[in-house]
Design an enzyme around this catalytic site. Structure first.
Site, short mmCIF file in Angstrom:
data_model
loop_
_atom_site.label_atom_id
_atom_site.label_comp_id
_atom_site.label_asym_id
_atom_site.label_seq_id
_atom_site.Cartn_x
_atom_site.Cartn_y
_atom_site.Cartn_z
N LYS A 224 0.63 -1.28 0.14
CA LYS A 224 0.21 -0.38 0.44
C LYS A 224 0.64 1.18 -0.38
O LYS A 224 0.40 2.17 -0.87
CB LYS A 224 -0.70 0.04 1.15
CG LYS A 224 -2.18 0.93 1.60
CD LYS A 224 -1.14 2.43 1.98
CE LYS A 224 -0.84 2.17 3.41
NZ LYS A 224 -1.03 2.98 4.46
N CYS A 294 -18.60 7.82 5.97
CA CYS A 294 -18.61 5.90 6.17
C CYS A 294 -17.65 5.71 6.95
O CYS A 294 -16.51 4.88 6.93
CB CYS A 294 -18.37 5.11 4.28
SG CYS A 294 -19.45 3.39 4.37
N CYS A 301 -25.30 6.49 7.45
CA CYS A 301 -25.89 6.60 6.31
C CYS A 301 -26.87 7.04 5.51
O CYS A 301 -27.21 7.70 4.45
CB CYS A 301 -26.83 4.85 6.06
SG CYS A 301 -25.01 3.32 6.04
N CYS A 304 -25.73 9.65 3.64
CA CYS A 304 -25.05 9.23 2.24
C CYS A 304 -26.02 9.17 0.75
O CYS A 304 -26.90 9.23 1.32
CB CYS A 304 -24.88 7.69 2.61
SG CYS A 304 -23.66 7.32 1.14
N CYS A 310 -27.19 1.52 -2.02
CA CYS A 310 -25.70 0.92 -1.02
C CYS A 310 -26.14 -0.55 -0.90
O CYS A 310 -26.92 -1.09 0.38
CB CYS A 310 -24.91 1.11 -0.13
SG CYS A 310 -23.78 1.08 0.63
#
Length: 324
Positions: A224, A294, A301, A304, A310
């Site tokens: 990463k 998130c 939620c 969002c 989702c």
């Protein structure tokens, strides 16, 4: 002679002298054909009889049918098979473009810590290219399991001490530990910084490697970090940098065909379907989305834009309805 004895005598006479009668012939065995007097001749005759019997008897063995040649695969089957393989290779989550566009809109509306204090913002912009690339690598090494705010402050303290490979080698280990504290695992990271700095001086003329493979060989550097470093330091997109935020959100959005447990598994799964021209923005985009909306423990939620499409949000809504 009494009648009973007469009948007995007649019977004996018949058995003794009437041997040529037709009805008694099957009971008489000729001497010439007896196996006791001519064994070779009789044996040969028996063999001849057996041969004839074998020829006359019908064969009891099963007739094995001829194996049918397999038919060549038709063109339709071939095409259907190719299509099936192609469907597996071309898998992509439904509505992913809509979801991505909604995340972009939410990221524009609200800044996240990664936008101002991320690893790509920690290097000194006024420094020379080598120093800037080195500082970018150090910030990534410190960022593992550490919040952006803490990492940014640690980098500010290091830059005040003239953060270069030579300065880190000359610095006392205890002082270095105090400068980067309270980043997670600061003692281990301080040792990695010294070891990496020495390698860069000896092998790369105080610069950093320009490829993922050699970056991953440095102490304390993983895939990463290497992916993000290539993008931030060298401006080369070689893969998707997946941290805990990208890993979590990718699984929540079902952006991986099968759920993954490790960030590296998530990276491999994402790179299979996400277009390469989008790899560069995935990390910062999803990290900021994870920091603002998130979240790991309590995702918002309700705020969002993807709450209706989702997969994870829909499950929660159904559970709430059942409770009510």
């Amino acid at each position: 002679m009494p009648p009973k004895r007469l009948k007995l005598a007649e019977k004996l006479k018949i058995s003794s002298f009437l041997v040529d009668k037709e009805e008694l012939t099957p009971r008489i065995v000729k001497t010439s054909e007896s196996p006791y007097f001519s064994p070779i001749k009789t044996r040969n005759k028996r063999q001849a009889i057996r041969t004839v019997e074998k020829e006359e008897l019908p064969s009891t063995s099963k007739v094995i049918p001829e194996l049918k040649k397999s038919k060549p695969i038709s063109k339709k089957v071939k095409e259907s098979g190719i299509c099936a393989v192609k469907d597996i290779e071309d898998w992509e989550p439904p509505n992913w473009k809509t979801v991505l566009e909604n995340i972009r809109k939410m990221r524009v509306e609200k800044d996240a810590p990664v936008d101002t204090m991320g690893c790509h913002k920690c290097a000194d912009e006024d420094a020379d290219d080598k120093t800037r690339r080195y500082q970018c690598l150090v910030s990534l090494m410190l960022s593992s399991q550490t919040k952006d705010q803490v990492n940014y402050e640690a980098m500010s303290r290091l830059k005040a001490e003239n953060l270069t490979p030579d300065s880190i080698i000359a610095m006392d280990l205890e002082k270095l530990e105090n400068l980067i504290k309270p980043v997670s695992f600061y003692r281990m990271k301080a040792k990695h910084m010294k070891a990496t700095s020495q390698i860069l001086i000896d092998q790369y003329n105080s610069d950093i490697p320009d490829n993922v493979k050699d970056l991953c060989k440095l102490p304390g550097v993983g895939p990463k970090m290497a992916m993000i470093c290539m993008s931030a330091a060298w401006n080369v997109v070689s893969g998707i940098g997946v941290d805990v935020h990208v890993h979590r959100i990718s699984n929540r959005l079902k952006w991986v065909q099968n759920s993954t447990k490790q960030p590296e598994q998530t990276r491999v799964a994402l790179e299979k379907w996400i277009p390469k021209d989008l790899w560069g923005e995935v990390n910062v985009l999803l990290v900021g989305f994870g920091q603002t909306i998130c979240n790991a423990t309590s995702p918002r939620c309700g705020q969002c834009l993807n709450k209706d499409i989702c997969p994870s949000a829909s499950v929660k809504i159904k559970k709430i309805k059942k409770i009510l």
